[in-house]
Design an enzyme around this catalytic site. Sequence first.
Site, PDB file in Angstrom:
ATOM      1  N   ASP A  20       0.962  -1.131   0.065  1.00  0.00           N
ATOM      2  CA  ASP A  20      -0.100   0.185   0.070  1.00  0.00           C
ATOM      3  C   ASP A  20       0.899   0.977  -0.107  1.00  0.00           C
ATOM      4  O   ASP A  20       2.038   1.000   0.008  1.00  0.00           O
ATOM      5  CB  ASP A  20      -0.933  -0.149   1.205  1.00  0.00           C
ATOM      6  CG  ASP A  20      -0.280   0.203   2.437  1.00  0.00           C
ATOM      7  OD1 ASP A  20       0.738   0.499   2.635  1.00  0.00           O
ATOM      8  OD2 ASP A  20      -1.190   0.152   3.594  1.00  0.00           O
ATOM      9  N   CYS A  79       3.220  -3.222   3.883  1.00  0.00           N
ATOM     10  CA  CYS A  79       2.223  -2.135   4.443  1.00  0.00           C
ATOM     11  C   CYS A  79       2.719  -1.353   5.758  1.00  0.00           C
ATOM     12  O   CYS A  79       4.028  -1.632   5.879  1.00  0.00           O
ATOM     13  CB  CYS A  79       0.689  -2.372   4.922  1.00  0.00           C
ATOM     14  SG  CYS A  79       0.553  -3.439   6.384  1.00  0.00           S
ATOM     15  N   GLY A  80       2.176  -0.410   6.298  1.00  0.00           N
ATOM     16  CA  GLY A  80       2.917   0.166   7.442  1.00  0.00           C
ATOM     17  C   GLY A  80       3.563  -0.480   8.540  1.00  0.00           C
ATOM     18  O   GLY A  80       4.450  -0.310   8.725  1.00  0.00           O
ATOM     19  N   THR A  81       2.434  -1.337   9.083  1.00  0.00           N
ATOM     20  CA  THR A  81       2.752  -2.363  10.175  1.00  0.00           C
ATOM     21  C   THR A  81       3.007  -3.561   9.608  1.00  0.00           C
ATOM     22  O   THR A  81       3.515  -4.355  10.529  1.00  0.00           O
ATOM     23  CB  THR A  81       1.423  -2.176  10.965  1.00  0.00           C
ATOM     24  OG1 THR A  81       0.482  -2.626  10.326  1.00  0.00           O
ATOM     25  CG2 THR A  81       1.387  -0.929  11.647  1.00  0.00           C
ATOM     26  N   GLY A  82       2.476  -3.977   8.508  1.00  0.00           N
ATOM     27  CA  GLY A  82       2.626  -5.539   7.928  1.00  0.00           C
ATOM     28  C   GLY A  82       1.253  -6.097   8.620  1.00  0.00           C
ATOM     29  O   GLY A  82       0.846  -7.339   7.948  1.00  0.00           O
ATOM     30  N   GLY A  84      -2.223  -5.523   8.551  1.00  0.00           N
ATOM     31  CA  GLY A  84      -3.091  -5.502   7.654  1.00  0.00           C
ATOM     32  C   GLY A  84      -2.944  -6.345   6.360  1.00  0.00           C
ATOM     33  O   GLY A  84      -3.948  -7.351   6.204  1.00  0.00           O
ATOM     34  N   MET A  85      -1.702  -6.503   5.761  1.00  0.00           N
ATOM     35  CA  MET A  85      -1.487  -7.251   4.823  1.00  0.00           C
ATOM     36  C   MET A  85      -1.491  -8.656   5.302  1.00  0.00           C
ATOM     37  O   MET A  85      -2.125  -9.506   4.505  1.00  0.00           O
ATOM     38  CB  MET A  85      -0.207  -6.789   4.108  1.00  0.00           C
ATOM     39  CG  MET A  85      -0.110  -5.642   3.309  1.00  0.00           C
ATOM     40  SD  MET A  85      -1.038  -5.928   1.724  1.00  0.00           S
ATOM     41  CE  MET A  85      -0.304  -4.443   0.922  1.00  0.00           C
ATOM     42  N   HIS A 112       9.664 -24.083   9.096  1.00  0.00           N
ATOM     43  CA  HIS A 112       8.517 -24.860   9.789  1.00  0.00           C
ATOM     44  C   HIS A 112       7.281 -24.577   9.317  1.00  0.00           C
ATOM     45  O   HIS A 112       6.279 -25.400   9.370  1.00  0.00           O
ATOM     46  CB  HIS A 112       8.458 -24.515  11.503  1.00  0.00           C
ATOM     47  CG  HIS A 112       9.561 -25.135  12.206  1.00  0.00           C
ATOM     48  ND1 HIS A 112       9.475 -24.988  13.515  1.00  0.00           N
ATOM     49  CD2 HIS A 112      10.626 -25.376  11.833  1.00  0.00           C
ATOM     50  CE1 HIS A 112      10.774 -25.508  14.002  1.00  0.00           C
ATOM     51  NE2 HIS A 112      11.448 -25.815  12.867  1.00  0.00           N
ATOM     52  N   ARG A 146       7.453 -33.739   9.916  1.00  0.00           N
ATOM     53  CA  ARG A 146       6.173 -33.335  10.932  1.00  0.00           C
ATOM     54  C   ARG A 146       5.610 -31.848  10.645  1.00  0.00           C
ATOM     55  O   ARG A 146       4.520 -31.757  10.966  1.00  0.00           O
ATOM     56  CB  ARG A 146       6.569 -33.425  12.426  1.00  0.00           C
ATOM     57  CG  ARG A 146       7.666 -32.331  12.810  1.00  0.00           C
ATOM     58  CD  ARG A 146       8.142 -32.592  14.349  1.00  0.00           C
ATOM     59  NE  ARG A 146       8.989 -31.500  14.808  1.00  0.00           N
ATOM     60  CZ  ARG A 146      10.214 -31.202  14.513  1.00  0.00           C
ATOM     61  NH1 ARG A 146      11.004 -32.044  13.710  1.00  0.00           N
ATOM     62  NH2 ARG A 146      10.878 -30.163  15.205  1.00  0.00           N
ATOM     63  N   HIS A 147       6.455 -31.067  10.157  1.00  0.00           N
ATOM     64  CA  HIS A 147       6.123 -29.679   9.755  1.00  0.00           C
ATOM     65  C   HIS A 147       5.012 -29.623   8.461  1.00  0.00           C
ATOM     66  O   HIS A 147       4.092 -28.954   8.463  1.00  0.00           O
ATOM     67  CB  HIS A 147       7.279 -28.724   9.753  1.00  0.00           C
ATOM     68  CG  HIS A 147       7.954 -28.653  10.736  1.00  0.00           C
ATOM     69  ND1 HIS A 147       7.742 -28.202  11.870  1.00  0.00           N
ATOM     70  CD2 HIS A 147       9.493 -29.137  10.829  1.00  0.00           C
ATOM     71  CE1 HIS A 147       8.884 -28.275  12.889  1.00  0.00           C
ATOM     72  NE2 HIS A 147       9.690 -28.666  11.938  1.00  0.00           N
TER      73      HIS A 147
END
Length: 156
Positions: A20, A79-82, A84-85, A112, A146-147
């Site tokens: 964004d 995005c600004g904080t990550g 929302g994305m 993992h 297992r992952h």
Amino acid sequence: MTLSSLKDKGDTMVIAVANDHGGTLLKQQLVEQLLDRPGIEVLDLGVGEESPSVDYPEYAKRVCTALFTGEAQRGILICGTGLGMSMAANRYPGIRAALCHDEYTARLSRQHNDANVLVLGSRVTGSGVAAALLEVWLAEPFEGGRHQRRVDLMDA
Ligand code: RB5
């Protein structure tokens, strides 16, 4: 076709990137970093530098769609904080979007969780750290075993 069945296109991996308005500068930096690496193609799905405020879910959708159609094998969202994305991308089945702030989580998101989308917050992660996270995220393989069972359970 499921996302987990997607394989890299020969020797080339296509990475879809989108952001964004808060993530444009970091996106441009990371695209340059990606293009310096052999075997990687970038599918830049916007938004560009001159953009006014845009809605991050629309750009998350673009990257997730590129993974679903097979146009890209991995994605990067900024995005600004990550926040929302990552929230938006993880609404899509088969998408494992990892919001990473440090090299440990970037590494484990691949080893993992087989993260197929890296999410960064441009207002909380500096450019040097972001560059290092990207290198780790590209280099680390999924450990399977297992992952794999746990990853499969997320989509069950
Ligand atoms: C945009 O101001 C900001 O809300 C967005 O970039 C992102 O941080 C949302 O989660």
